[in-house]
Write a protein that holds these residues in place. Structure first.
Motif, PDB file in Angstrom:
ATOM      1  N   ALA A 102       0.820  -1.218   0.000  1.00 33.89           N
ATOM      2  CA  ALA A 102       0.000   0.000   0.000  1.00 33.89           C
ATOM      3  C   ALA A 102       0.852   1.266   0.000  1.00 33.89           C
ATOM      4  O   ALA A 102       0.497   2.259  -0.646  1.00 33.89           O
ATOM      5  N   ASP A 103       1.985   1.234   0.693  1.00 38.79           N
ATOM      6  CA  ASP A 103       2.804   2.435   0.791  1.00 38.79           C
ATOM      7  C   ASP A 103       3.667   2.684  -0.439  1.00 38.79           C
ATOM      8  O   ASP A 103       4.356   3.716  -0.504  1.00 38.79           O
ATOM      9  N   ASP A 104       3.655   1.776  -1.400  1.00 38.28           N
ATOM     10  CA  ASP A 104       4.381   1.979  -2.656  1.00 38.28           C
ATOM     11  C   ASP A 104       3.454   2.189  -3.846  1.00 38.28           C
ATOM     12  O   ASP A 104       3.918   2.532  -4.935  1.00 38.28           O
ATOM     13  N   ALA A 105       2.157   1.988  -3.657  1.00 40.37           N
ATOM     14  CA  ALA A 105       1.236   1.974  -4.794  1.00 40.37           C
ATOM     15  C   ALA A 105       1.235   3.286  -5.563  1.00 40.37           C
ATOM     16  O   ALA A 105       1.108   3.295  -6.796  1.00 40.37           O
ATOM     17  N   ALA A 106       1.399   4.410  -4.871  1.00 37.62           N
ATOM     18  CA  ALA A 106       1.371   5.707  -5.556  1.00 37.62           C
ATOM     19  C   ALA A 106       2.534   5.875  -6.515  1.00 37.62           C
ATOM     20  O   ALA A 106       2.458   6.695  -7.442  1.00 37.62           O
ATOM     21  N   LEU A 115      -4.249  -3.608  -2.581  1.00 35.34           N
ATOM     22  CA  LEU A 115      -3.291  -2.919  -1.724  1.00 35.34           C
ATOM     23  C   LEU A 115      -2.929  -3.839  -0.566  1.00 35.34           C
ATOM     24  O   LEU A 115      -3.810  -4.265   0.192  1.00 35.34           O
ATOM     25  N   LEU A 116      -1.658  -4.126  -0.422  1.00 36.43           N
ATOM     26  CA  LEU A 116      -1.211  -5.143   0.518  1.00 36.43           C
ATOM     27  C   LEU A 116      -0.537  -4.531   1.736  1.00 36.43           C
ATOM     28  O   LEU A 116       0.146  -3.512   1.645  1.00 36.43           O
ATOM     29  N   HIS A 117      -0.710  -5.224   2.874  1.00 38.66           N
ATOM     30  CA  HIS A 117      -0.084  -4.832   4.131  1.00 38.66           C
ATOM     31  C   HIS A 117       0.557  -6.065   4.753  1.00 38.66           C
ATOM     32  O   HIS A 117       0.167  -7.203   4.472  1.00 38.66           O
ATOM     33  N   ASP A 118       1.536  -5.819   5.627  1.00 44.29           N
ATOM     34  CA  ASP A 118       2.185  -6.918   6.328  1.00 44.29           C
ATOM     35  C   ASP A 118       1.143  -7.781   7.035  1.00 44.29           C
ATOM     36  O   ASP A 118       0.264  -7.270   7.726  1.00 44.29           O
ATOM     37  N   GLY A 119       1.240  -9.100   6.820  1.00 45.44           N
ATOM     38  CA  GLY A 119       0.311 -10.032   7.444  1.00 45.44           C
ATOM     39  C   GLY A 119      -0.886 -10.403   6.596  1.00 45.44           C
ATOM     40  O   GLY A 119      -1.629 -11.336   6.939  1.00 45.44           O
ATOM     41  N   ASP A 120      -1.106  -9.688   5.483  1.00 44.29           N
ATOM     42  CA  ASP A 120      -2.184 -10.070   4.572  1.00 44.29           C
ATOM     43  C   ASP A 120      -1.887 -11.424   3.927  1.00 44.29           C
ATOM     44  O   ASP A 120      -0.748 -11.899   3.925  1.00 44.29           O
ATOM     45  N   VAL A 121      -2.921 -12.023   3.365  1.00 47.28           N
ATOM     46  CA  VAL A 121      -2.777 -13.254   2.593  1.00 47.28           C
ATOM     47  C   VAL A 121      -3.230 -12.973   1.169  1.00 47.28           C
ATOM     48  O   VAL A 121      -4.338 -12.460   0.952  1.00 47.28           O
ATOM     49  N   LEU A 122      -2.373 -13.280   0.220  1.00 51.31           N
ATOM     50  CA  LEU A 122      -2.694 -13.124  -1.201  1.00 51.31           C
ATOM     51  C   LEU A 122      -3.101 -14.496  -1.729  1.00 51.31           C
ATOM     52  O   LEU A 122      -2.299 -15.437  -1.729  1.00 51.31           O
ATOM     53  N   PRO A 139       9.447   2.329   1.151  1.00 44.52           N
ATOM     54  CA  PRO A 139       8.543   2.228   2.308  1.00 44.52           C
ATOM     55  C   PRO A 139       7.569   1.069   2.223  1.00 44.52           C
ATOM     56  O   PRO A 139       7.178   0.506   3.255  1.00 44.52           O
ATOM     57  N   GLY A 140       7.155   0.712   1.001  1.00 41.98           N
ATOM     58  CA  GLY A 140       6.126  -0.318   0.851  1.00 41.98           C
ATOM     59  C   GLY A 140       6.601  -1.606   0.219  1.00 41.98           C
ATOM     60  O   GLY A 140       5.783  -2.366  -0.319  1.00 41.98           O
ATOM     61  N   SER A 141       7.885  -1.881   0.269  1.00 37.71           N
ATOM     62  CA  SER A 141       8.391  -3.154  -0.287  1.00 37.71           C
ATOM     63  C   SER A 141       7.721  -4.334   0.411  1.00 37.71           C
ATOM     64  O   SER A 141       7.552  -4.339   1.632  1.00 37.71           O
ATOM     65  N   VAL A 142       7.359  -5.331  -0.374  1.00 36.61           N
ATOM     66  CA  VAL A 142       6.763  -6.543   0.198  1.00 36.61           C
ATOM     67  C   VAL A 142       7.465  -7.776  -0.341  1.00 36.61           C
ATOM     68  O   VAL A 142       7.976  -7.783  -1.463  1.00 36.61           O
ATOM     69  N   ALA A 143       7.485  -8.801   0.497  1.00 38.61           N
ATOM     70  CA  ALA A 143       7.886 -10.139   0.099  1.00 38.61           C
ATOM     71  C   ALA A 143       6.661 -11.038   0.200  1.00 38.61           C
ATOM     72  O   ALA A 143       5.684 -10.703   0.882  1.00 38.61           O
ATOM     73  N   LEU A 144       6.729 -12.186  -0.472  1.00 38.30           N
ATOM     74  CA  LEU A 144       5.682 -13.193  -0.353  1.00 38.30           C
ATOM     75  C   LEU A 144       6.287 -14.470   0.179  1.00 38.30           C
ATOM     76  O   LEU A 144       7.389 -14.865  -0.215  1.00 38.30           O
TER      77      LEU A 144
END
Length: 222
Positions: A102-106, A115-122, A139-144
């Motif tokens: 979510a913090d990188d989407a812009a 829009l993903l946050h830590d702890g979400d499930v895709l 700020p909004g980097s995510v791993a899966l």
């Protein structure tokens, strides 16, 4: 053929066949970005991680998993331009949903539908992948994280964790501390040594390989 994760730009995909998912890895673009296609065996649903460059190569990758060209979701691990150069073309061709932190989407050129946050499930077909926020490279980097039925974990880390260190934080000590802290507490402290790591560039690694060096990384500051 045994999967090693070794790929070259313009070369064939490396293919890893697991019980519930097939993982395909290719290298694209001038910066040697890795793109990963996950194909759910039960449903045929597909997830592309980082539509980084070379839309024709990525289209061929998608067709390797689904001759009909099915693509359900494209995840962009972070907002840097080299990880989204083919995103618009891939989404236009496939109609896939888009996902990003979510913090990188812009900072991503194509609107993000998930829009993903830590702890979400895709969810992708029958696959369930945990979203892990790793703040610092952006700020909004995510791993899966994907877990096999026997419990072994597979981490797709974008540019946040590589063999030999964490991602670039531009020599900013605050960003570096944030990223290393997240990598330690959210990856190394939670997953065991057998965990396989699929980074955004270059070869794969395991947590076992890099765990002994965490203190060294903190001392050197990058």
């Amino acid at each position: 053929m045994t999967y090693t994760g070794d790929v070259v730009r313009g070369g064939p995909a490396a293919v890893r066949e697991l019980a519930d998912v097939v993982v395909r890895k290719v290298c694209v673009g001038p910066l040697g970005n890795n793109a990963y296609l996950l194909t759910c065996r039960a449903s045929g649903a597909q997830l592309l991680i980082d539509a980084a460059d070379d839309a024709p190569a990525l289209a061929a990758l998608v067709r390797a998993g689904s001759p009909a060209g099915r693509l359900d979701v494209v995840l962009t691990t972070h907002r840097h331009a080299d990880h989204q150069r083919a995103l618009r073309a891939v989404v236009a061709a496939t109609g896939a949903d888009t996902a990003a932190g979510a913090d990188d989407a812009a900072g991503i050129d194509v609107p993000t539908t998930r829009l993903l946050h830590d702890g979400d499930v895709l969810a992708v077909g029958e696959l369930r992948l945990e979203v892990i926020g790793l703040r610092g490279h952006t700020p909004g980097s995510v791993a899966l994280a994907y877990r096999e039925p026997d419990g072994r974990a597979h981490l797709f880390t974008g540019d946040s964790l590589f063999p030999g260190g964490v991602g670039n934080t531009d020599h900013d000590p605050t960003r570096f501390a944030s990223l290393l802290d997240d990598v330690i507490t959210r990856l190394f402290d939670r997953f065991d040594d057998a965990t396989w790591v699929y980074p955004g560039h270059g070869p794969d690694t395991t947590l076992e390989t890099d765990r002994p060096h965490l203190a060294q990384w903190r001392t050197r500051g990058w």
